[in-house]
Design a protein around this motif. Structure first.
Motif, PDB file in Angstrom:
ATOM      1  N   CYS A  67       0.825  -1.219   0.000  1.00 58.37           N
ATOM      2  CA  CYS A  67       0.000   0.000   0.000  1.00 58.37           C
ATOM      3  C   CYS A  67       0.854   1.263   0.000  1.00 58.37           C
ATOM      4  CB  CYS A  67      -0.916   0.017   1.218  1.00 58.37           C
ATOM      5  SG  CYS A  67      -2.198  -1.261   1.211  1.00 58.37           S
ATOM      6  N   PHE A  68       2.076   1.162   0.519  1.00 61.93           N
ATOM      7  CA  PHE A  68       2.920   2.353   0.599  1.00 61.93           C
ATOM      8  C   PHE A  68       3.371   2.840  -0.780  1.00 61.93           C
ATOM      9  CE2 PHE A  68       3.614   0.575   4.927  1.00 61.93           C
ATOM     10  CZ  PHE A  68       3.117   1.653   5.635  1.00 61.93           C
ATOM     11  N   ALA A  69       3.135   2.050  -1.817  1.00 60.15           N
ATOM     12  CA  ALA A  69       3.472   2.480  -3.176  1.00 60.15           C
ATOM     13  C   ALA A  69       2.317   3.236  -3.826  1.00 60.15           C
ATOM     14  CB  ALA A  69       3.848   1.266  -4.034  1.00 60.15           C
ATOM     15  N   LEU A  70       1.151   3.244  -3.191  1.00 57.52           N
ATOM     16  CA  LEU A  70      -0.031   3.845  -3.803  1.00 57.52           C
ATOM     17  C   LEU A  70       0.061   5.363  -4.012  1.00 57.52           C
ATOM     18  CD1 LEU A  70      -2.888   1.761  -2.187  1.00 57.52           C
ATOM     19  CD2 LEU A  70      -2.171   1.767  -4.571  1.00 57.52           C
ATOM     20  N   PRO A  71       0.581   6.143  -3.050  1.00 57.79           N
ATOM     21  CA  PRO A  71       0.690   7.581  -3.319  1.00 57.79           C
ATOM     22  C   PRO A  71       1.506   7.878  -4.578  1.00 57.79           C
ATOM     23  CG  PRO A  71       0.924   7.179  -0.982  1.00 57.79           C
ATOM     24  CD  PRO A  71       0.924   5.832  -1.644  1.00 57.79           C
ATOM     25  N   VAL A  80       5.113 -18.215  11.147  1.00 63.04           N
ATOM     26  CA  VAL A  80       5.292 -16.778  10.935  1.00 63.04           C
ATOM     27  C   VAL A  80       4.097 -15.978  11.451  1.00 63.04           C
ATOM     28  CG1 VAL A  80       6.790 -17.089   8.943  1.00 63.04           C
ATOM     29  CG2 VAL A  80       4.320 -16.959   8.610  1.00 63.04           C
ATOM     30  N   SER A  81       3.242 -16.617  12.240  1.00 62.20           N
ATOM     31  CA  SER A  81       2.034 -15.933  12.720  1.00 62.20           C
ATOM     32  C   SER A  81       2.363 -14.719  13.573  1.00 62.20           C
ATOM     33  CB  SER A  81       1.157 -16.917  13.511  1.00 62.20           C
ATOM     34  OG  SER A  81       1.872 -17.453  14.611  1.00 62.20           O
ATOM     35  N   ILE A  82       3.363 -14.849  14.444  1.00 63.92           N
ATOM     36  CA  ILE A  82       3.748 -13.724  15.300  1.00 63.92           C
ATOM     37  C   ILE A  82       4.321 -12.603  14.453  1.00 63.92           C
ATOM     38  CG2 ILE A  82       5.256 -12.982  17.177  1.00 63.92           C
ATOM     39  CD1 ILE A  82       5.052 -15.760  18.351  1.00 63.92           C
ATOM     40  N   ILE A  83       5.167 -12.968  13.482  1.00 68.54           N
ATOM     41  CA  ILE A  83       5.737 -11.964  12.585  1.00 68.54           C
ATOM     42  C   ILE A  83       4.628 -11.264  11.818  1.00 68.54           C
ATOM     43  CG2 ILE A  83       7.276 -11.599  10.618  1.00 68.54           C
ATOM     44  CD1 ILE A  83       8.864 -14.016  11.523  1.00 68.54           C
ATOM     45  N   SER A  84       3.619 -12.033  11.413  1.00 66.68           N
ATOM     46  CA  SER A  84       2.510 -11.480  10.642  1.00 66.68           C
ATOM     47  C   SER A  84       1.725 -10.457  11.460  1.00 66.68           C
ATOM     48  CB  SER A  84       1.570 -12.602  10.186  1.00 66.68           C
ATOM     49  OG  SER A  84       0.472 -12.093   9.477  1.00 66.68           O
ATOM     50  N   ILE A  85       1.479 -10.780  12.731  1.00 63.11           N
ATOM     51  CA  ILE A  85       0.755  -9.848  13.593  1.00 63.11           C
ATOM     52  C   ILE A  85       1.541  -8.550  13.755  1.00 63.11           C
ATOM     53  CG2 ILE A  85      -0.056  -9.459  15.952  1.00 63.11           C
ATOM     54  CD1 ILE A  85      -0.652 -12.476  16.104  1.00 63.11           C
ATOM     55  N   PHE A  86       2.836  -8.689  13.985  1.00 64.19           N
ATOM     56  CA  PHE A  86       3.699  -7.511  14.104  1.00 64.19           C
ATOM     57  C   PHE A  86       3.695  -6.721  12.801  1.00 64.19           C
ATOM     58  CE2 PHE A  86       7.913  -5.562  13.500  1.00 64.19           C
ATOM     59  CZ  PHE A  86       7.913  -4.692  14.585  1.00 64.19           C
ATOM     60  N   GLY A  87       3.697  -7.428  11.669  1.00 61.07           N
ATOM     61  CA  GLY A  87       3.670  -6.770  10.373  1.00 61.07           C
ATOM     62  C   GLY A  87       2.385  -5.994  10.156  1.00 61.07           C
ATOM     63  N   ASN A  88       1.253  -6.585  10.552  1.00 61.69           N
ATOM     64  CA  ASN A  88      -0.034  -5.900  10.413  1.00 61.69           C
ATOM     65  C   ASN A  88      -0.054  -4.588  11.196  1.00 61.69           C
ATOM     66  OD1 ASN A  88      -0.914  -8.056   8.913  1.00 61.69           O
ATOM     67  ND2 ASN A  88      -2.030  -9.021  10.585  1.00 61.69           N
ATOM     68  N   ILE A  89       0.417  -4.665  12.434  1.00 57.50           N
ATOM     69  CA  ILE A  89       0.444  -3.471  13.282  1.00 57.50           C
ATOM     70  C   ILE A  89       1.376  -2.418  12.687  1.00 57.50           C
ATOM     71  CG2 ILE A  89       1.063  -2.582  15.563  1.00 57.50           C
ATOM     72  CD1 ILE A  89       0.276  -5.327  16.703  1.00 57.50           C
ATOM     73  N   SER A  90       2.524  -2.872  12.190  1.00 56.65           N
ATOM     74  CA  SER A  90       3.503  -1.948  11.614  1.00 56.65           C
ATOM     75  C   SER A  90       2.943  -1.228  10.393  1.00 56.65           C
ATOM     76  CB  SER A  90       4.782  -2.707  11.225  1.00 56.65           C
ATOM     77  OG  SER A  90       5.381  -3.306  12.352  1.00 56.65           O
ATOM     78  N   VAL A  91       2.228  -1.966   9.548  1.00 57.33           N
ATOM     79  CA  VAL A  91       1.639  -1.357   8.349  1.00 57.33           C
ATOM     80  C   VAL A  91       0.622  -0.302   8.731  1.00 57.33           C
ATOM     81  CG1 VAL A  91       0.135  -1.786   6.359  1.00 57.33           C
ATOM     82  CG2 VAL A  91       2.065  -3.305   6.803  1.00 57.33           C
ATOM     83  N   LEU A  92      -0.252  -0.616   9.689  1.00 58.07           N
ATOM     84  CA  LEU A  92      -1.278   0.335  10.119  1.00 58.07           C
ATOM     85  C   LEU A  92      -0.652   1.591  10.731  1.00 58.07           C
ATOM     86  CD1 LEU A  92      -3.909  -2.105  11.683  1.00 58.07           C
ATOM     87  CD2 LEU A  92      -4.102  -0.830   9.539  1.00 58.07           C
ATOM     88  N   VAL A  93       0.358   1.390  11.575  1.00 59.42           N
ATOM     89  CA  VAL A  93       1.036   2.536  12.196  1.00 59.42           C
ATOM     90  C   VAL A  93       1.735   3.373  11.132  1.00 59.42           C
ATOM     91  CG1 VAL A  93       2.892   3.231  13.760  1.00 59.42           C
ATOM     92  CG2 VAL A  93       1.315   1.407  14.433  1.00 59.42           C
ATOM     93  N   SER A 105       1.573  -1.828  -8.647  1.00 56.07           N
ATOM     94  CA  SER A 105       1.254  -1.493  -7.257  1.00 56.07           C
ATOM     95  C   SER A 105      -0.219  -1.713  -6.960  1.00 56.07           C
ATOM     96  CB  SER A 105       1.622  -0.031  -6.973  1.00 56.07           C
ATOM     97  OG  SER A 105       2.989   0.196  -7.241  1.00 56.07           O
ATOM     98  N   VAL A 106      -1.062  -1.406  -7.958  1.00 55.38           N
ATOM     99  CA  VAL A 106      -2.499  -1.593  -7.796  1.00 55.38           C
ATOM    100  C   VAL A 106      -2.865  -3.065  -7.915  1.00 55.38           C
ATOM    101  CG1 VAL A 106      -4.767  -1.038  -8.754  1.00 55.38           C
ATOM    102  CG2 VAL A 106      -2.996   0.728  -8.654  1.00 55.38           C
ATOM    103  N   ALA A 107      -2.282  -3.734  -8.911  1.00 54.88           N
ATOM    104  CA  ALA A 107      -2.632  -5.130  -9.173  1.00 54.88           C
ATOM    105  C   ALA A 107      -2.285  -6.038  -8.005  1.00 54.88           C
ATOM    106  CB  ALA A 107      -1.932  -5.609 -10.445  1.00 54.88           C
ATOM    107  N   GLY A 150      -3.843   6.389  -0.879  1.00 55.21           N
ATOM    108  CA  GLY A 150      -3.094   6.761  -2.068  1.00 55.21           C
ATOM    109  C   GLY A 150      -3.387   8.180  -2.516  1.00 55.21           C
ATOM    110  N   GLY A 151      -4.668   8.562  -2.486  1.00 56.15           N
ATOM    111  CA  GLY A 151      -5.044   9.901  -2.915  1.00 56.15           C
ATOM    112  C   GLY A 151      -4.524  10.980  -2.003  1.00 56.15           C
ATOM    113  N   VAL A 152      -4.694  10.797  -0.700  1.00 52.49           N
ATOM    114  CA  VAL A 152      -4.220  11.791   0.270  1.00 52.49           C
ATOM    115  C   VAL A 152      -2.696  11.897   0.217  1.00 52.49           C
ATOM    116  CG1 VAL A 152      -3.999  12.318   2.733  1.00 52.49           C
ATOM    117  CG2 VAL A 152      -6.197  11.551   1.812  1.00 52.49           C
ATOM    118  N   GLY A 153      -2.035  10.755   0.112  1.00 52.31           N
ATOM    119  CA  GLY A 153      -0.569  10.771   0.031  1.00 52.31           C
ATOM    120  C   GLY A 153      -0.080  11.513  -1.192  1.00 52.31           C
ATOM    121  N   ALA A 154      -0.727  11.284  -2.329  1.00 50.99           N
ATOM    122  CA  ALA A 154      -0.328  11.951  -3.569  1.00 50.99           C
ATOM    123  C   ALA A 154      -0.597  13.451  -3.504  1.00 50.99           C
ATOM    124  CB  ALA A 154      -1.070  11.337  -4.752  1.00 50.99           C
ATOM    125  N   ILE A 155      -1.762  13.824  -2.996  1.00 45.18           N
ATOM    126  CA  ILE A 155      -2.129  15.242  -2.911  1.00 45.18           C
ATOM    127  C   ILE A 155      -1.271  15.966  -1.879  1.00 45.18           C
ATOM    128  CG2 ILE A 155      -3.983  16.833  -2.249  1.00 45.18           C
ATOM    129  CD1 ILE A 155      -5.966  14.769  -3.391  1.00 45.18           C
TER     130      ILE A 155
END
Length: 254
Positions: free
Chosen positions: A9-13, A142-155, A188-190, A231-236
């Motif tokens: 998602c960080f590539a969307l802007p 990798v479940s613990i890593i995944s949970i940490f990854g989810n939180i990191s993405v949201l933050v 990035s979208v696909a 993506g829109g807010v980041g680009a603008i």
């Protein structure tokens, strides 16, 4: 939602800023619809085949490979396996570059040695760890890593949005549509929605499998909305100079 949304998602802007606000939005919606419809076709083909061939039951067809073997036979299933491997390789390569780019941003901000401020060097450093993960034989590992990854993405998304909203609106400097950039931004979208190979396993573990498409539709459209806003807010907020990995715009902190 986890099957759709991730660090990509960080590539969307960057995609919105380079592909154009209107064209990228249309691409996002179109890709969401196409993936939902093809997913529906996959399950319909499976159900029709099961109805015609009584040798197997629904409980025996749980994942993407099972469906491909049932509907396409051995040769068709082999083609599906090869395409899945190529897709996974592409996704892993994209994430490797994303991780390296993020580390380079950190290294530059904190004046780490110049060698660690090179994206190519970071890729060489990270690659052995990525390869080591291939030896895991259970997703639960990798479940613990995944949970940490989810939180990191949201933050990370929250920080990027906050930082972007502090900047003057750069709407006039952004294009509405740049078709020539299609090949650059569409990946990035696909990648957000092309996750069919993960979804049959989710459907197979649902108590009410008949409700899967309804749940998938809601999840897809919610993710599409979140991705459009981010993506829109980041680009603008960042304008045309937004980097390919939006979190790299946080250089220097707040």
């Amino acid at each position: 939602m986890k099957a759709v949304m991730g660090a990509g998602c960080f590539a969307l802007p960057w995609s919105f800023a380079n592909g154009g606000l209107v064209l990228t939005t249309i691409s996002l919606v179109t890709m969401c619809i196409v993936c939902l419809k093809t997913l529906q076709f996959i399950f319909k083909a499976r159900d029709v085949k099961l109805a015609l061939d009584g040798s197997k039951t629904l409980s025996e067809v749980e994942n993407y490979i099972d469906i491909s073997e049932l509907t396409l036979g051995g040769k068709g299933s082999m083609v599906v396996r090869i395409v899945m491997c190529l897709t996974a390789f592409g996704v892993c390569s994209a994430y490797l570059v994303f991780i390296a780019s993020t580390f380079v941003t950190i290294a530059s901000s904190y004046n780490w040695p110049l060698a660690l401020q090179s994206e190519k060097t970071m890729i060489y450093v990270i690659s052995p760890f990525m390869i080591a993960l291939a030896w895991l034989r259970s997703i639960s590992g990798v479940s613990i890593i995944s949970i940490f990854g989810n939180i990191s993405v949201l933050v990370g998304m929250a920080f990027v949005l906050y930082d972007a909203l502090k900047n003057p609106i750069a709407l006039s400097s952004l294009p509405l549509a740049v078709p020539t950039q299609f090949s650059a931004y569409v990946g990035s979208v696909a990648f957000l929605f092309l996750v069919h190979f993960a979804l049959p396993d989710i459907e197979a573990n649902m108590v009410e499998r008949k409700n899967f498409m309804s749940s998938a539709g809601k999840g897809y459209w919610l993710c599409a909305l979140i991705c459009f806003v981010f993506g829109g807010v980041g680009a603008i907020g960042y304008g045309p100079q937004v980097k390919s990995v939006a979190i790299a715009m946080l250089e220097g902190g707040f």
